[in-house]
Motif scaffolding. Structure first.
Motif, PDB file in Angstrom:
ATOM      1  N   PRO A  94     -36.620   5.770  10.882  1.00  0.00           N
ATOM      2  CA  PRO A  94     -37.204   6.992  10.344  1.00  0.00           C
ATOM      3  C   PRO A  94     -38.586   6.749   9.757  1.00  0.00           C
ATOM      4  O   PRO A  94     -38.860   5.711   9.175  1.00  0.00           O
ATOM      5  N   ARG A  95     -39.452   7.714   9.937  1.00  0.00           N
ATOM      6  CA  ARG A  95     -40.801   7.638   9.382  1.00  0.00           C
ATOM      7  C   ARG A  95     -40.847   8.354   8.043  1.00  0.00           C
ATOM      8  O   ARG A  95     -40.079   9.270   7.796  1.00  0.00           O
ATOM      9  N   ASP A  96     -41.743   7.933   7.206  1.00  0.00           N
ATOM     10  CA  ASP A  96     -41.869   8.561   5.896  1.00  0.00           C
ATOM     11  C   ASP A  96     -42.191  10.044   6.005  1.00  0.00           C
ATOM     12  O   ASP A  96     -41.730  10.841   5.197  1.00  0.00           O
ATOM     13  N   GLU A  97     -42.983  10.432   6.999  1.00  0.00           N
ATOM     14  CA  GLU A  97     -43.358  11.843   7.091  1.00  0.00           C
ATOM     15  C   GLU A  97     -42.166  12.735   7.436  1.00  0.00           C
ATOM     16  O   GLU A  97     -42.180  13.922   7.169  1.00  0.00           O
ATOM     17  N   ALA A 104     -39.029  12.370   6.104  1.00  0.00           N
ATOM     18  CA  ALA A 104     -38.422  12.664   4.804  1.00  0.00           C
ATOM     19  C   ALA A 104     -39.322  13.578   3.977  1.00  0.00           C
ATOM     20  O   ALA A 104     -38.832  14.456   3.267  1.00  0.00           O
ATOM     21  N   ALA A 105     -40.620  13.402   4.106  1.00  0.00           N
ATOM     22  CA  ALA A 105     -41.552  14.225   3.336  1.00  0.00           C
ATOM     23  C   ALA A 105     -41.506  15.691   3.755  1.00  0.00           C
ATOM     24  O   ALA A 105     -41.875  16.573   2.982  1.00  0.00           O
ATOM     25  N   SER A 106     -41.029  15.961   4.970  1.00  0.00           N
ATOM     26  CA  SER A 106     -40.991  17.336   5.458  1.00  0.00           C
ATOM     27  C   SER A 106     -39.676  18.046   5.118  1.00  0.00           C
ATOM     28  O   SER A 106     -39.505  19.208   5.448  1.00  0.00           O
ATOM     29  N   LEU A 107     -38.761  17.354   4.443  1.00  0.00           N
ATOM     30  CA  LEU A 107     -37.446  17.915   4.131  1.00  0.00           C
ATOM     31  C   LEU A 107     -37.254  18.055   2.626  1.00  0.00           C
ATOM     32  O   LEU A 107     -37.882  17.344   1.847  1.00  0.00           O
ATOM     33  N   THR A 108     -36.356  18.951   2.234  1.00  0.00           N
ATOM     34  CA  THR A 108     -36.019  19.124   0.822  1.00  0.00           C
ATOM     35  C   THR A 108     -34.523  19.354   0.681  1.00  0.00           C
ATOM     36  O   THR A 108     -33.826  19.663   1.654  1.00  0.00           O
ATOM     37  N   GLY A 109     -34.025  19.234  -0.521  1.00  0.00           N
ATOM     38  CA  GLY A 109     -32.652  19.581  -0.852  1.00  0.00           C
ATOM     39  C   GLY A 109     -31.598  18.905   0.016  1.00  0.00           C
ATOM     40  O   GLY A 109     -31.672  17.710   0.300  1.00  0.00           O
ATOM     41  N   LYS A 110     -30.604  19.683   0.411  1.00  0.00           N
ATOM     42  CA  LYS A 110     -29.486  19.163   1.212  1.00  0.00           C
ATOM     43  C   LYS A 110     -29.950  18.651   2.564  1.00  0.00           C
ATOM     44  O   LYS A 110     -29.391  17.697   3.095  1.00  0.00           O
ATOM     45  N   ALA A 111     -30.976  19.256   3.142  1.00  0.00           N
ATOM     46  CA  ALA A 111     -31.486  18.789   4.431  1.00  0.00           C
ATOM     47  C   ALA A 111     -32.014  17.364   4.300  1.00  0.00           C
ATOM     48  O   ALA A 111     -31.723  16.495   5.131  1.00  0.00           O
ATOM     49  N   LEU A 112     -32.760  17.093   3.243  1.00  0.00           N
ATOM     50  CA  LEU A 112     -33.274  15.750   2.994  1.00  0.00           C
ATOM     51  C   LEU A 112     -32.125  14.783   2.746  1.00  0.00           C
ATOM     52  O   LEU A 112     -32.091  13.687   3.294  1.00  0.00           O
ATOM     53  N   ARG A 113     -31.176  15.196   1.950  1.00  0.00           N
ATOM     54  CA  ARG A 113     -30.041  14.323   1.624  1.00  0.00           C
ATOM     55  C   ARG A 113     -29.256  13.974   2.878  1.00  0.00           C
ATOM     56  O   ARG A 113     -28.886  12.814   3.089  1.00  0.00           O
ATOM     57  N   LEU A 114     -28.970  14.954   3.737  1.00  0.00           N
ATOM     58  CA  LEU A 114     -28.217  14.667   4.961  1.00  0.00           C
ATOM     59  C   LEU A 114     -29.007  13.730   5.863  1.00  0.00           C
ATOM     60  O   LEU A 114     -28.448  12.781   6.416  1.00  0.00           O
ATOM     61  N   TYR A 115     -30.296  13.972   6.000  1.00  0.00           N
ATOM     62  CA  TYR A 115     -31.134  13.091   6.808  1.00  0.00           C
ATOM     63  C   TYR A 115     -31.055  11.657   6.281  1.00  0.00           C
ATOM     64  O   TYR A 115     -30.878  10.710   7.043  1.00  0.00           O
ATOM     65  N   GLU A 116     -31.178  11.477   4.973  1.00  0.00           N
ATOM     66  CA  GLU A 116     -31.129  10.145   4.377  1.00  0.00           C
ATOM     67  C   GLU A 116     -29.769   9.484   4.590  1.00  0.00           C
ATOM     68  O   GLU A 116     -29.693   8.289   4.870  1.00  0.00           O
ATOM     69  N   ILE A 117     -28.703  10.254   4.458  1.00  0.00           N
ATOM     70  CA  ILE A 117     -27.345   9.723   4.656  1.00  0.00           C
ATOM     71  C   ILE A 117     -27.182   9.219   6.080  1.00  0.00           C
ATOM     72  O   ILE A 117     -26.699   8.110   6.317  1.00  0.00           O
ATOM     73  N   LYS A 135     -39.639  17.520  15.926  1.00  0.00           N
ATOM     74  CA  LYS A 135     -41.079  17.360  16.154  1.00  0.00           C
ATOM     75  C   LYS A 135     -41.542  15.934  15.861  1.00  0.00           C
ATOM     76  O   LYS A 135     -42.618  15.533  16.282  1.00  0.00           O
ATOM     77  N   HIS A 136     -40.722  15.162  15.152  1.00  0.00           N
ATOM     78  CA  HIS A 136     -41.026  13.766  14.853  1.00  0.00           C
ATOM     79  C   HIS A 136     -40.422  12.818  15.894  1.00  0.00           C
ATOM     80  O   HIS A 136     -40.544  11.600  15.755  1.00  0.00           O
ATOM     81  N   GLY A 137     -39.737  13.371  16.887  1.00  0.00           N
ATOM     82  CA  GLY A 137     -39.188  12.550  17.961  1.00  0.00           C
ATOM     83  C   GLY A 137     -37.784  12.030  17.736  1.00  0.00           C
ATOM     84  O   GLY A 137     -37.296  11.206  18.513  1.00  0.00           O
ATOM     85  N   VAL A 138     -37.120  12.474  16.682  1.00  0.00           N
ATOM     86  CA  VAL A 138     -35.742  12.068  16.424  1.00  0.00           C
ATOM     87  C   VAL A 138     -34.875  13.297  16.199  1.00  0.00           C
ATOM     88  O   VAL A 138     -35.372  14.380  15.886  1.00  0.00           O
ATOM     89  N   GLN A 139     -33.583  13.094  16.364  1.00  0.00           N
ATOM     90  CA  GLN A 139     -32.629  14.168  16.121  1.00  0.00           C
ATOM     91  C   GLN A 139     -31.312  13.566  15.678  1.00  0.00           C
ATOM     92  O   GLN A 139     -31.062  12.377  15.886  1.00  0.00           O
ATOM     93  N   ILE A 140     -30.476  14.385  15.058  1.00  0.00           N
ATOM     94  CA  ILE A 140     -29.137  13.968  14.691  1.00  0.00           C
ATOM     95  C   ILE A 140     -28.224  14.341  15.843  1.00  0.00           C
ATOM     96  O   ILE A 140     -28.208  15.494  16.279  1.00  0.00           O
ATOM     97  N   VAL A 141     -27.477  13.361  16.345  1.00  0.00           N
ATOM     98  CA  VAL A 141     -26.517  13.601  17.410  1.00  0.00           C
ATOM     99  C   VAL A 141     -25.133  13.262  16.873  1.00  0.00           C
ATOM    100  O   VAL A 141     -24.999  12.539  15.884  1.00  0.00           O
ATOM    101  N   SER A 142     -24.112  13.796  17.538  1.00  0.00           N
ATOM    102  CA  SER A 142     -22.756  13.496  17.079  1.00  0.00           C
ATOM    103  C   SER A 142     -21.771  13.554  18.230  1.00  0.00           C
ATOM    104  O   SER A 142     -22.027  14.175  19.261  1.00  0.00           O
ATOM    105  N   THR A 143     -20.651  12.888  17.997  1.00  0.00           N
ATOM    106  CA  THR A 143     -19.513  13.042  18.884  1.00  0.00           C
ATOM    107  C   THR A 143     -18.820  14.328  18.459  1.00  0.00           C
ATOM    108  O   THR A 143     -19.249  14.986  17.514  1.00  0.00           O
ATOM    109  N   ARG A 144     -17.765  14.688  19.128  1.00  0.00           N
ATOM    110  CA  ARG A 144     -17.060  15.931  18.801  1.00  0.00           C
ATOM    111  C   ARG A 144     -15.709  15.650  18.164  1.00  0.00           C
ATOM    112  O   ARG A 144     -15.192  14.559  18.258  1.00  0.00           O
ATOM    113  N   GLY A 145     -15.152  16.679  17.540  1.00  0.00           N
ATOM    114  CA  GLY A 145     -13.804  16.594  17.006  1.00  0.00           C
ATOM    115  C   GLY A 145     -13.760  16.250  15.530  1.00  0.00           C
ATOM    116  O   GLY A 145     -14.791  16.058  14.886  1.00  0.00           O
TER     117      GLY A 145
END
Length: 99
Positions: free
Chosen positions: A15-18, A20-33, A78-88
């Motif tokens: 992850p790039r610093d920018e 995390a800098a573009s997120l706030t609140g729960k969105a930032l926390r989930l990204y960090e987790i 827009k930063h080139g990363v995304q959160i992916v997941s399995t299902r279930g």
């Protein structure tokens, strides 16, 4: 599309610093987790427990992890990363490059 820096050892997107800098609140926390979980990822239940650790009501009924994933992805793709997941019920979440 921006180039994503990958770990030379495991190939996990770094992850790039920018991001995390573009997120706030729960969105930032989930990204960090999820970012801290590395290439292996984190289960939905563990991510939820960490995300809502400070919420006496748990938070899951109003904003499930899948909903937060959708919100965060809209902000970080827009930063080139995304959160992916399995299902279930044992879904595992991790960061990945946008394809």
């Amino acid at each position: 599309m921006p180039e994503v820096t990958l770990c030379k050892c495991c190939g996990h997107p770094i992850p790039r610093d920018e991001i995390a800098a573009s997120l706030t609140g729960k969105a930032l926390r989930l990204y960090e987790i999820i970012a801290s979980a590395g290439r292996v990822g984190i289960t939905r239940d563990r991510a939820a427990a960490r995300l809502y650790a400070d919420d006496p009501h748990g938070g899951l009924l109003t904003h499930p992890i899948s909903q937060w994933r959708w919100i965060v992805n809209g902000l970080i793709r827009k930063h080139g990363v995304q959160i992916v997941s399995t299902r279930g019920p044992a879904a595992v979440y991790r960061l990945a490059e946008v394809e």
